[in-house]
Design an enzyme around this catalytic site. Sequence first.
Site, short mmCIF file in Angstrom:
data_model
loop_
_atom_site.label_atom_id
_atom_site.label_comp_id
_atom_site.label_asym_id
_atom_site.label_seq_id
_atom_site.Cartn_x
_atom_site.Cartn_y
_atom_site.Cartn_z
N GLY C 32 0.79 -1.22 0.00
CA GLY C 32 0.00 0.00 0.00
C GLY C 32 0.82 1.27 0.00
O GLY C 32 0.28 2.35 -0.19
N CYS C 241 -28.10 -9.37 -15.91
CA CYS C 241 -27.56 -9.10 -17.25
C CYS C 241 -28.53 -9.59 -18.31
O CYS C 241 -29.01 -10.72 -18.27
CB CYS C 241 -26.21 -9.80 -17.41
SG CYS C 241 -25.60 -9.75 -19.11
N CYS C 244 -26.56 -12.67 -20.35
CA CYS C 244 -26.21 -13.96 -19.75
C CYS C 244 -27.01 -14.24 -18.47
O CYS C 244 -26.86 -15.29 -17.88
CB CYS C 244 -24.71 -14.04 -19.46
SG CYS C 244 -24.22 -13.09 -18.01
N CYS C 266 -23.47 -7.21 -18.68
CA CYS C 266 -22.21 -7.34 -17.95
C CYS C 266 -21.16 -6.38 -18.51
O CYS C 266 -20.98 -6.28 -19.72
CB CYS C 266 -21.64 -8.74 -18.09
SG CYS C 266 -22.54 -10.00 -17.18
N CYS C 272 -19.20 -12.61 -19.41
CA CYS C 272 -20.52 -12.71 -20.01
C CYS C 272 -20.51 -13.77 -21.12
O CYS C 272 -21.38 -14.65 -21.18
CB CYS C 272 -20.92 -11.34 -20.57
SG CYS C 272 -22.66 -11.18 -20.97
#
Lengths: 256, 368, 287
Positions: C32, C241, C244, C266, C272
Amino acid sequence: MNKLLQVTDLSKNYGSRIGCEGVAFDLYPGEVLGIVGESGSGKTTLLRCLSAQLEPSAGRIAYDMRTQGLTDIWSLSEPERRMLMRTDWGIVHQNARDGLRMEVSAGANVGERLMAVGARHYGNIRTEAEDWLTKVEIDTGRIDDLPATFSGGMQQRLQIARNLVTQPRLVFMDEPTSGLDVSVQARLLDLIRTLVNRLGIACVIVTHDLGVVRLLAHRLMVMRRGRVVEHGLTDQVLDDPQHPYTQLLVSSILPV
Amino acid sequence: MYVAVKGGERAIENSRRLLAEERRGDTSVPEVTLAQIDEQLSLAVDRVMTEGSLYDRELAALAVKQARGDLIEAIFLLRAYRTTLPRFGYAEPLDTVAMQVRRRISATYKDLPGGQVLGPTFDYTLRLLDFDLAAADNAPEAEAADAPLEGGMPRVTDILGHGGLIEPEEPRDEQEVGDLTRDPLRFPAERDVRLQSLARGDEGFLLSLGYSTQRGYGKNHPFAGEIRLGELAVEFVPEELGFPIEIGEITVTECQMVNQFQGSATEPAKFTRGYGLTFGHCERKAMAMALVDRSLRAEELGEQAKAPAQDQEFVLYHADNVEASGFTQHLKLPHYVDFQAELVMVRRMRETAANNAARNDDFEEAAD
Amino acid sequence: MSTAQGYNFAYLDEQTKRMIRRAILKAVAIPGYQVPFGSREMPLPYGWGTGGIQVTAAILGPDDTLKVIDQGADDTTNAVNIRSFFQKTAGMATTDRTREASIIQTRHRIPETPLVEGQIMVYQVPIPEPLRWLEPREGETRKMHGLAEYGVMQVKLYEDIAHYGHISTAYDYPVRVNGRYVMSPSPIPKFDNPKMDNSPALQLFGAGREKRIYAIPPYTRVESLDFEDHPFQIESWDQACAICGSADSYLDEIVTDDKGGRMFVCSDTDYCGERVAAGHTGEEQAA
């Protein structure tokens, strides 16, 4: 009783110019010390040194740390000193803009110190902020308003709440009432006196206004050209000044 | 049925071809040559070399041609090329006293050793469009002087230095000169790194910043001590030889601003300097750079530093036009995902507000 | 190796790559923490992924398989451009498949398909400093990180709740890495934040213009900042979606006409496509 603050032989120079020189005093818990003098007398330099905003050129400032007793504040590491400044100490600036975060709400201003030391419960932070707003006589309905929408007196009271929320033992105040109307000044002084008494906070107050110290300070230091010329109990110094400069100050400023 | 958009690759290829065609323009008009750009748009080439940090007239001319005259794009092209070049080391410092001067003026002394040399400048032209230039057969000639200018013209700041009136400029031997193209900028930045950043910085940005100091945002009382333009030999010490050899000649513009300094508790009043140096003839840039260099020294000289031009982080972080141009234009990239996240958030906020309003209405009705 | 004429493998010279690898190693060692590095000028504009590209160039080998996405899709212009840059300069294999990739360079998304050990995510970062909006000065923000003074970050979240009733940061939602440094996850939607936590993949972040590299090593704790009584929450949709039928992926809103018609699909095109190939269908397909 243990000393809270012990200052010995403190000096601050700017090049060849003297900011303050040879200052020494002790401060006990709950005691209010006033520092008076005209502008340029070194009182603000002294306050900035005492409150670790300015590193002194010489001398020692020892503070009674909760865990280790009297400790030279410049021997602390920077994180330790910054932690001390935002928990056990408070600093009330002359100009509220220097002491407040103007772009966030009153509530956030009061809550910031709590969050800085790890508070992570929004509801509790807010309750505490409301509690403090009440203590400094600000309507809790204003909690989400920006400080810029507050009057000068309210901004100063907000600044005080923001400092006291972590229950500091020592608060530094730099001309806290100057720039306010006389009636607003009186109310603020009254509030400071009540809070300081009730919470047992020690205070160092810098001001050019002898009326302020008469009302608030137990003890008084008179400064001139960077040096302390007189030091004693407030009433004693004001009613029976010994140093010619103090006599002048008292006679010219305090109308009887 | 909905199908996700495909075919990005082909679209990009087509766009590139279209760009190439537009760059060439009408093919019945002769194509511009690099020599023409170098000779006749020479100040564009100078600017691209300066801000592109690469002294190569031909490559700079190519960049100008490839960028269709967009100088910031040309600077970007030159920088991206430069970064791939192997490094042999650093040249010896230039001594501008040794310059073959073509132009040298001072605003602080009426006359001085070496004299005022106007050289080629727009300064004394009337800015009237010259319609004769529209024709393509211009061959103006300037008369040559009887004798060449004397070499070794002293710098005005050195003349001031003899009286101790101006701060000396001493190299710091103990520390290597920084290089922004190798190491990231760190703050507070030392003057060597600041000067490098300003030399690479955008002319327009520095011009405006320098101008702002003249108008009172961080005033530093400048005088154009000296501006000189001319040719200088560049020397380099190859490791295997151990002594300097001349590797070429470059044209530079140097500007030394002389600024008042009021003095402090420890120092008497004196003059201080702001410094500007560019490749080629970039006089406006060199002057702006010198103004900004001086204003960035505010803190070191114990002056109040409140104006934008005195703020290191502000100036140095925003002076580079390749960085600024890229980041400004990256807004053209797709941001569907973030925008979707904002959409969801804004809808939610509006819903909350609507619900609150409805609740308040109910409350008021109940109160009635 | 088929590489573009006149340039080193993956464009950068080996010395520069070593410099970047050293920065990456330091970044991995201090999760970080933003490591300054000598970012080079790339032939792509700053702000268009130069940091991510330099990180990828420094870690890429001829046996790697690279996937590049922008907004979750492999076919967006920026992704196409960067992929072709590496094809030209390094000639390694590329793929659209999350599963097949050894390195995934991304802008603004983390794939829906869970990452596995050995994979490396490379994020393109525009503004690496999470405290930048609260404190514009680099000198001060570095000090705040050094001393872990993050109270002001919490103040911002407090303000959001006070004014809107909830935290209004929707993307680039700040996280705390390994209990120490507060970090910008790059402008991914906060929906993707939980995927960073304890991920088996190595996650590298490159900011070219700002000249910083930072990292999350595999299996590292990544927490999104919040309050105990206002916990971190991700976006959700009422729809699934349309292609899909996935009800748990991040959705793009597609405007289908100028009368307010919309559909949701998606954002991760590979995910997808895989679902459709496996026989899943959405409303649109069924209709």
